[in-house]
Design a protein around this motif. Sequence first.
Motif, short mmCIF file in Angstrom:
data_model
loop_
_atom_site.label_atom_id
_atom_site.label_comp_id
_atom_site.label_asym_id
_atom_site.label_seq_id
_atom_site.Cartn_x
_atom_site.Cartn_y
_atom_site.Cartn_z
N THR A 113 65.03 -2.63 4.11
CA THR A 113 64.36 -3.00 5.36
C THR A 113 64.00 -1.79 6.21
O THR A 113 63.48 -1.95 7.32
CB THR A 113 65.24 -3.93 6.20
N ASN A 114 64.24 -0.60 5.73
CA ASN A 114 63.89 0.59 6.50
C ASN A 114 62.38 0.85 6.50
O ASN A 114 61.92 1.75 7.20
CB ASN A 114 64.64 1.80 5.95
N TYR A 115 61.64 0.07 5.73
CA TYR A 115 60.19 0.21 5.69
C TYR A 115 59.49 -1.02 6.28
O TYR A 115 58.35 -1.31 5.93
CB TYR A 115 59.73 0.42 4.24
N GLN A 116 60.16 -1.72 7.19
CA GLN A 116 59.56 -2.96 7.69
C GLN A 116 58.31 -2.73 8.52
O GLN A 116 57.53 -3.66 8.74
CB GLN A 116 60.59 -3.78 8.46
N SER A 117 58.08 -1.50 8.98
CA SER A 117 56.84 -1.20 9.69
C SER A 117 55.77 -0.63 8.75
O SER A 117 54.66 -0.32 9.20
CB SER A 117 57.09 -0.21 10.82
N ASN A 118 56.09 -0.53 7.47
CA ASN A 118 55.14 -0.03 6.47
C ASN A 118 54.58 -1.25 5.72
O ASN A 118 55.26 -1.83 4.87
CB ASN A 118 55.84 0.93 5.52
N ALA A 119 53.35 -1.62 6.04
CA ALA A 119 52.77 -2.85 5.49
C ALA A 119 52.71 -2.82 3.96
O ALA A 119 52.95 -3.84 3.30
CB ALA A 119 51.38 -3.08 6.07
N THR A 120 52.41 -1.68 3.39
CA THR A 120 52.28 -1.58 1.93
C THR A 120 53.61 -1.81 1.24
O THR A 120 53.71 -2.59 0.28
CB THR A 120 51.72 -0.20 1.55
N LEU A 121 54.66 -1.14 1.73
CA LEU A 121 55.96 -1.27 1.07
C LEU A 121 56.60 -2.62 1.34
O LEU A 121 57.33 -3.15 0.50
CB LEU A 121 56.87 -0.13 1.52
N MET A 122 56.34 -3.20 2.51
CA MET A 122 56.85 -4.55 2.76
C MET A 122 56.15 -5.56 1.86
O MET A 122 56.78 -6.45 1.28
CB MET A 122 56.66 -4.92 4.23
N ALA A 123 54.84 -5.44 1.71
CA ALA A 123 54.09 -6.36 0.85
C ALA A 123 54.55 -6.24 -0.60
O ALA A 123 54.68 -7.25 -1.31
CB ALA A 123 52.59 -6.09 0.96
N ALA A 124 54.82 -5.01 -1.02
CA ALA A 124 55.29 -4.80 -2.40
C ALA A 124 56.64 -5.48 -2.61
O ALA A 124 56.87 -6.13 -3.65
CB ALA A 124 55.37 -3.32 -2.70
N GLN A 125 57.54 -5.32 -1.64
CA GLN A 125 58.85 -5.95 -1.78
C GLN A 125 58.75 -7.48 -1.71
O GLN A 125 59.46 -8.19 -2.42
CB GLN A 125 59.79 -5.45 -0.68
N THR A 126 57.85 -7.98 -0.87
CA THR A 126 57.70 -9.43 -0.72
C THR A 126 57.20 -10.05 -2.02
O THR A 126 57.72 -11.09 -2.46
CB THR A 126 56.74 -9.75 0.44
N ALA A 127 56.20 -9.44 -2.64
CA ALA A 127 55.68 -9.97 -3.90
C ALA A 127 56.73 -9.89 -5.00
O ALA A 127 56.90 -10.83 -5.80
CB ALA A 127 54.42 -9.20 -4.31
N TRP A 128 57.43 -8.77 -5.05
CA TRP A 128 58.50 -8.60 -6.05
C TRP A 128 59.61 -9.62 -5.83
O TRP A 128 60.10 -10.24 -6.78
CB TRP A 128 59.03 -7.16 -5.93
N LEU A 129 60.00 -9.82 -4.58
CA LEU A 129 61.04 -10.79 -4.24
C LEU A 129 60.64 -12.19 -4.69
O LEU A 129 61.44 -12.91 -5.30
CB LEU A 129 61.29 -10.76 -2.73
N GLU A 130 59.41 -12.58 -4.40
CA GLU A 130 59.00 -13.95 -4.76
C GLU A 130 59.02 -14.15 -6.27
O GLU A 130 59.44 -15.21 -6.76
CB GLU A 130 57.62 -14.28 -4.21
N ASN A 131 58.61 -13.16 -7.01
CA ASN A 131 58.66 -13.28 -8.48
C ASN A 131 60.08 -13.44 -8.98
O ASN A 131 60.36 -14.22 -9.90
CB ASN A 131 57.99 -12.07 -9.13
N LEU A 132 61.03 -12.70 -8.38
CA LEU A 132 62.43 -12.81 -8.78
C LEU A 132 63.01 -14.18 -8.44
O LEU A 132 63.83 -14.72 -9.19
CB LEU A 132 63.26 -11.73 -8.08
#
Length: 556
Positions: free
Chosen positions: A284-303
């Motif tokens: 969550t240290n990148y919550q202001s970074n839209a690219t890294l948050m989006a990457a984690q969100t997509a990865w999370l949903e797949n998992l």
Amino acid sequence: MNQPTKPRAFGSRQTKLAAAGAGVLLVGALAFGPAAVGAAAPPVYPAAEVHKPTPIPDRVILIPTTTPATTQRVSWRAEATADTAQAQILEAPRALGQVQPAAGAVATVRALASTPVNTTLGYASTYHTAEFTGLKPDTRYTYRVGDGTNWSAWTDFTTAAEGFEPFSFIYYGDAQNYLDSAVPRVFRQAFADRPQAKAIVNAGDLIDSANSEEQWGQWFKAGGFIDGQVNNISIPGNHEYSGGLSAFWRPQFPYPDNGPGNAELKQTAYTLDYQGVRFIGLDTNYQSNATLMAAQTAWLENLLKDNPNKWTVVTFHHPVYSTTGTRNNPNVRAQWAPLFEKYGVDLVLQGHDHSYGRGNPVSARRSATVHNGVAYVVSVSGGKMYALNGGENWTGNGAEVRSTSQNTQLYQLVDVTGDTVTFEARYANGEHHDGFVIRKNDKGERTVNDLRTPENTVGEQVTVDKTSVRRLETLKVSAYGYDPGERVAIWWREKGGDEARHGRDGTLIGYEKADELGRVEETVRVPAMVKRGGVYEVYLDSQNQKITSPAITVTK
């Protein structure tokens, strides 16, 4: 024949002299006390000497892999070169020492990585990683690490089972401060309560200063031998960052490199499956970074979408619902909380707020003690404290906080079985603070039940589908919080009448058994012998609960 010597009576002359002598010694000791206290204090032992590496391995820690039934990683620190750093392993024998292992029983593996880290104390600390492969599932092994001459102690661990097996793990919120004084007792008490734990989850801020050699040394000393025999699942908090991720993180914690794929998230966002539980770590240290948050969100949903495990645990640092101050993490809440609810995540384990809070979305509430949503927890294990904020960040975002604590150090024990996850938070002195049981059936339906107390097993907790009825009309009744299969008697009685006042049951409607989630759902018929305008209640009586419905008025 020798006779036992009889003790002299206390009043004898010899005894009195001995007592007098003891008094003189005591007075003498006290006489010298003030002078000793007033003397110059000894110098502080330098941190550079306390934490200086040697050829003898220290900071030994088990790191899980994606195949924990057949492989295991271990990392350690030592003055050793890349070509001498190594580990040895064998199936745990009944004895070592003078009892030598059988020929060929010990396997030696070279370190797959040796990484020096420049420290704040004027020297480099070199971290080594070895990986054991080809292990047998659910088997106890003994290993040691070193350079071929200088070795650690032999230490045992047990590989994971191939499929589901019950197990326990420990969860900590921020350690961060007072690592050499207040934190060790928490770690030791938690291990004393769950010595069989297979993993320890740290929700970030393990230390206060990202690149402090002294603080990392204190953190490892706080865990001591425990780290070498229990797998560690940690994610970084904001204090693991200082102009970038701590230089210590990846050398110390060589986690699976199976995250979203961004270089910044390597080994800070990762996942592994362990005996029926999918663990997911997010950064969550990148919550202001839209690219890294989006990457984690997509990865999370797949998992979450493609998850063969019955149970799911997600951990990250900054809470979905903050418990202290004016803190708020809207991007975490907006992007990840809907996925947690949609895909039935069981536990979300967080830190950052240096207090305790446990709750859930209000929409998931099913009774006074039961909900069927995600269980969100924030906790703290270290000695730095923040004041609670009254739960505004929960209530302001459609959630409710069910249990809180401030100015307390805590640890959490989590016990996983096929049908339940039992969670308990305890204070540093071992006393109980909070707890709940998650029950889930094969269809994925779930209830989250507060641990029972004398107070929460009575009162108005039965739900009915209508509060105005006619005689002989049917009424849908539901209640939660039972043990699966618990026998429940269903009664109809006058609200506030003699039966209720004197603890009598009323008119028996019938019996029902709670289902596998601990819920009772039944359709009952209003008795014929009711009075028009009368006010009644449904009363459910069982071994564990005595609960009632709201007032029901008979209109005709």
